[in-house]
Design a protein around this motif. Structure first.
Motif, PDB file in Angstrom:
ATOM      1  N   ALA A  91     -15.470  34.381 150.105  1.00 55.57           N
ATOM      2  CA  ALA A  91     -15.668  35.762 149.652  1.00 55.57           C
ATOM      3  C   ALA A  91     -15.630  35.852 148.128  1.00 55.57           C
ATOM      4  N   LYS A  92     -14.727  35.101 147.498  1.00 52.84           N
ATOM      5  CA  LYS A  92     -14.654  35.112 146.033  1.00 52.84           C
ATOM      6  C   LYS A  92     -15.917  34.519 145.419  1.00 52.84           C
ATOM      7  N   HIS A  93     -16.422  33.465 146.014  1.00 52.17           N
ATOM      8  CA  HIS A  93     -17.655  32.822 145.548  1.00 52.17           C
ATOM      9  C   HIS A  93     -18.804  33.826 145.558  1.00 52.17           C
ATOM     10  N   ARG A  94     -18.910  34.604 146.638  1.00 57.83           N
ATOM     11  CA  ARG A  94     -19.979  35.603 146.753  1.00 57.83           C
ATOM     12  C   ARG A  94     -19.782  36.715 145.725  1.00 57.83           C
ATOM     13  N   GLU A  95     -18.549  37.139 145.516  1.00 61.92           N
ATOM     14  CA  GLU A  95     -18.285  38.175 144.525  1.00 61.92           C
ATOM     15  C   GLU A  95     -18.706  37.714 143.135  1.00 61.92           C
ATOM     16  N   VAL A 211       0.855  47.433 132.656  1.00 63.78           N
ATOM     17  CA  VAL A 211       1.752  46.279 132.559  1.00 63.78           C
ATOM     18  C   VAL A 211       2.423  46.003 133.896  1.00 63.78           C
ATOM     19  N   GLY A 212       3.045  47.038 134.477  1.00 66.82           N
ATOM     20  CA  GLY A 212       3.831  46.840 135.688  1.00 66.82           C
ATOM     21  C   GLY A 212       3.026  46.528 136.925  1.00 66.82           C
ATOM     22  N   THR A 213       1.721  46.784 136.885  1.00 65.30           N
ATOM     23  CA  THR A 213       0.869  46.437 138.028  1.00 65.30           C
ATOM     24  C   THR A 213      -0.108  45.325 137.661  1.00 65.30           C
ATOM     25  N   HIS A 214      -1.017  45.604 136.738  1.00 64.36           N
ATOM     26  CA  HIS A 214      -2.088  44.635 136.468  1.00 64.36           C
ATOM     27  C   HIS A 214      -1.568  43.337 135.843  1.00 64.36           C
ATOM     28  N   LEU A 215      -0.714  43.438 134.833  1.00 63.66           N
ATOM     29  CA  LEU A 215      -0.216  42.216 134.197  1.00 63.66           C
ATOM     30  C   LEU A 215       0.816  41.508 135.082  1.00 63.66           C
ATOM     31  N   VAL A 216       1.636  42.269 135.781  1.00 60.71           N
ATOM     32  CA  VAL A 216       2.642  41.647 136.660  1.00 60.71           C
ATOM     33  C   VAL A 216       1.979  40.879 137.792  1.00 60.71           C
ATOM     34  N   THR A 217       0.976  41.466 138.445  1.00 62.38           N
ATOM     35  CA  THR A 217       0.322  40.744 139.550  1.00 62.38           C
ATOM     36  C   THR A 217      -0.488  39.561 139.025  1.00 62.38           C
ATOM     37  N   GLN A 218      -1.014  39.688 137.802  1.00 60.39           N
ATOM     38  CA  GLN A 218      -1.724  38.542 137.227  1.00 60.39           C
ATOM     39  C   GLN A 218      -0.751  37.393 136.972  1.00 60.39           C
ATOM     40  N   ALA A 219       0.417  37.711 136.427  1.00 62.25           N
ATOM     41  CA  ALA A 219       1.423  36.676 136.155  1.00 62.25           C
ATOM     42  C   ALA A 219       1.908  36.035 137.446  1.00 62.25           C
ATOM     43  N   ASN A 220       2.152  36.848 138.465  1.00 62.68           N
ATOM     44  CA  ASN A 220       2.610  36.307 139.744  1.00 62.68           C
ATOM     45  C   ASN A 220       1.524  35.481 140.415  1.00 62.68           C
ATOM     46  N   GLY A 221       0.290  35.976 140.373  1.00 61.66           N
ATOM     47  CA  GLY A 221      -0.802  35.252 141.016  1.00 61.66           C
ATOM     48  C   GLY A 221      -1.113  33.931 140.343  1.00 61.66           C
ATOM     49  N   SER A 222      -1.056  33.901 138.998  1.00 67.28           N
ATOM     50  CA  SER A 222      -1.357  32.659 138.284  1.00 67.28           C
ATOM     51  C   SER A 222      -0.289  31.600 138.512  1.00 67.28           C
ATOM     52  N   HIS A 223       0.873  32.012 138.991  1.00 66.28           N
ATOM     53  CA  HIS A 223       1.984  31.097 139.284  1.00 66.28           C
ATOM     54  C   HIS A 223       1.860  30.488 140.682  1.00 66.28           C
ATOM     55  N   GLN A 224       0.925  30.995 141.479  1.00 65.34           N
ATOM     56  CA  GLN A 224       0.774  30.513 142.852  1.00 65.34           C
ATOM     57  C   GLN A 224       0.025  29.181 142.906  1.00 65.34           C
ATOM     58  N   PRO A 225       0.258  28.401 143.953  1.00 60.85           N
ATOM     59  CA  PRO A 225      -0.569  27.200 144.143  1.00 60.85           C
ATOM     60  C   PRO A 225      -2.050  27.561 144.274  1.00 60.85           C
ATOM     61  N   VAL A 226      -2.339  28.712 144.879  1.00 60.74           N
ATOM     62  CA  VAL A 226      -3.714  29.206 145.007  1.00 60.74           C
ATOM     63  C   VAL A 226      -4.020  30.030 143.754  1.00 60.74           C
ATOM     64  N   LYS A 227      -4.704  29.419 142.805  1.00 60.09           N
ATOM     65  CA  LYS A 227      -4.868  30.016 141.485  1.00 60.09           C
ATOM     66  C   LYS A 227      -5.783  31.240 141.470  1.00 60.09           C
ATOM     67  N   VAL A 228      -6.652  31.363 142.452  1.00 66.36           N
ATOM     68  CA  VAL A 228      -7.538  32.520 142.486  1.00 66.36           C
ATOM     69  C   VAL A 228      -6.742  33.812 142.655  1.00 66.36           C
ATOM     70  N   LEU A 229      -5.514  33.718 143.130  1.00 66.29           N
ATOM     71  CA  LEU A 229      -4.674  34.902 143.240  1.00 66.29           C
ATOM     72  C   LEU A 229      -4.326  35.473 141.858  1.00 66.29           C
ATOM     73  N   GLY A 230      -4.457  34.690 140.814  1.00 66.51           N
ATOM     74  CA  GLY A 230      -4.218  35.182 139.466  1.00 66.51           C
ATOM     75  C   GLY A 230      -5.416  35.918 138.897  1.00 66.51           C
ATOM     76  N   VAL A 231      -6.612  35.398 139.125  1.00 67.07           N
ATOM     77  CA  VAL A 231      -7.816  36.062 138.609  1.00 67.07           C
ATOM     78  C   VAL A 231      -8.273  37.181 139.537  1.00 67.07           C
ATOM     79  N   GLY A 232      -7.859  37.114 140.801  1.00 65.64           N
ATOM     80  CA  GLY A 232      -8.195  38.175 141.752  1.00 65.64           C
ATOM     81  C   GLY A 232      -9.145  37.705 142.826  1.00 65.64           C
ATOM     82  N   LEU A 233      -8.731  37.868 144.078  1.00 62.43           N
ATOM     83  CA  LEU A 233      -9.610  37.575 145.202  1.00 62.43           C
ATOM     84  C   LEU A 233     -10.703  38.632 145.301  1.00 62.43           C
ATOM     85  N   ALA A 234     -11.695  38.388 146.121  1.00 61.75           N
ATOM     86  CA  ALA A 234     -12.815  39.323 146.260  1.00 61.75           C
ATOM     87  C   ALA A 234     -12.315  40.701 146.671  1.00 61.75           C
TER      88      ALA A 234
END
Length: 392
Positions: A91-95, A211-234
């Motif tokens: 889905a991310k690839h298509r997006e 900050v409390g939503t967009h930057l926080v979820t970016q920081a948490n997602g980029s820390h995951q083994p699945v890195k696309v969670l940092g840039v955002g899934l589809a």
């Protein structure tokens, strides 16, 4: 039990596909590249009647979409063995393909249909809700002393420092940029346009949003083994923006003007898709009692690059999250990274299998008992205008 059983992980080959897709997604700046650099310069000419059909200028693309597309074609999510991760990456690839199509179609007739495919249009139900808000909310709070860009930057840096006190390694910062209009997040940076003004009464709500939503979820997602969670899934934008507006509700900062603004974005997207000109869309908002300058910003955001339907997702995302909470759903997993509510079961599967890490930080408002009370009252709300009564 083997070490592998104690510490489950995705295969190196699967993670390699994820990492390549994540790095490629970060190689171009989609929102910045579809946003005009001269909106502030053209504003006065439009409002004073000298140019009723503004022609915007956009950044020169730093990365050739054709080159990015060639790299994207070399990434094959179909080779991913884990079925859940494979579904998310396909889905991310298509997006990303759609985003590249849109960059190539900036300021052409092809841009709008691509935007509808990516973000959707406006359903009759959503339009009805938006129109009801514009009709029912007839009084808005008076303007207070505005903060300029540098003053808001100082508050943003203080807010980021509070999160860094919890985790000193957090990668996030804020800056004033001359090629930005308003306030927006790009990656791990909060960008503030030099002409930006923020009402003092709205400042904390905007900080929780950005900050409390967009930057926080970016920081948490980029820390995951699945890195696309940092840039955002589809499709993550809709849930992200809904979650960010929910943060405004939680901190008691959702104002009547703000709720009308979200509704105005929906009706403006609908008018734009229906063929209204830029000037006609602006006149309609002024007739709905919006200040001319505020109406300009709303219409510019919707008409940029040939027609950007993204702004309808703020209200749509909020409605979906309120329904989610009203049916007993939780926000807990939504802090793991950037993804849509529809992917919550898939993210839950990855977490249940021990394949994701806990969030590095949580939004600060979650530590406030009053915020939880605000969210509990808002859950499942059908009449969105009642959200204002709770925070009067």
């Amino acid at each position: 039990m083997s070490d592998e059983d104690e510490h489950p992980s995705l295969s190196a080959a699967d993670l390699a596909v994820d990492h390549r897709l994540s790095l490629l997604a970060q190689s171009f700046r989609f929102l910045l590249d579809v946003t005009p650099v001269d909106a502030d310069d053209l504003r006065d000419d439009f409002l004073e009647g000298r140019d009723r059909d503004p022609v915007f200028t956009y950044r020169e693309l730093e990365t050739d979409p054709a080159v990015v597309r060639a790299e994207l074609d070399g990434i094959t999510p179909g080779e991913v063995e884990d079925p859940v991760l494979a579904q998310l990456l396909r889905a991310k690839h298509r997006e990303m393909e759609l985003q590249l199509d849109m960059l190539e179609a900036r300021d052409t007739d092809d841009f709008l249909p691509l935007s509808v495919e990516l973000y959707g249009a406006v359903s009759p139900a959503l339009r009805t809700r938006a129109e009801a808000l514009l009709t029912d909310i007839t009084r808005t709070e008076p303007s207070d002393d505005p903060l300029d860009a540098d003053e808001f930057l100082a508050l943003a840096e203080e807010e980021i420092a509070r999160y860094r006190a919890e985790d000193p390694d957090l990668d996030m910062h804020a800056e004033v940029r001359s090629d930005v209009n308003g306030v927006m997040v790009s990656g791990d940076v909060l960008l503030i346009g030099p002409e930006t003004t923020v009402q003092r009464a709205r400042a904390q709500a905007l900080l929780h949003h950005e900050v409390g939503t967009h930057l926080v979820t970016q920081a948490n997602g980029s820390h995951q083994p699945v890195k696309v969670l940092g840039v955002g899934l589809a499709g993550y934008d809709e849930t992200q923006e809904g979650l960010a507006v929910l943060a405004e509700i939680a901190c008691g900062g959702l104002t009547a003007f703000r709720l009308r603004q979200l509704a105005s974005r929906v009706v403006t997207v609908h008018r734009m898709i229906g063929g209204a000109s830029f000037a006609e869309a602006h006149e309609a908002l002024v007739a709905d009692d919006f200040p001319a300058g505020s109406a300009w910003t709303t219409v510019m955001r919707v008409y940029r690059s040939g027609g950007m339907t993204k702004d309808a997702i703020y209200l749509r995302g909020l409605v979906e999250l309120l329904d989610h909470l009203g049916s007993g759903g939780s926000l807990d997993r939504l802090w793991l990274g950037k993804f849509s509510l529809r992917d919550l079961p898939l993210i839950g599967d990855l977490e249940d299998r021990g394949l994701l890490r806990p969030p590095r930080v949580l939004p600060r408002y979650l530590h406030d008992p009053d915020a939880h009370a605000h969210l509990a009252r808002a859950a499942g709300t059908e009449d969105l205008s009642t959200l204002l009564e709770e925070h009067a």
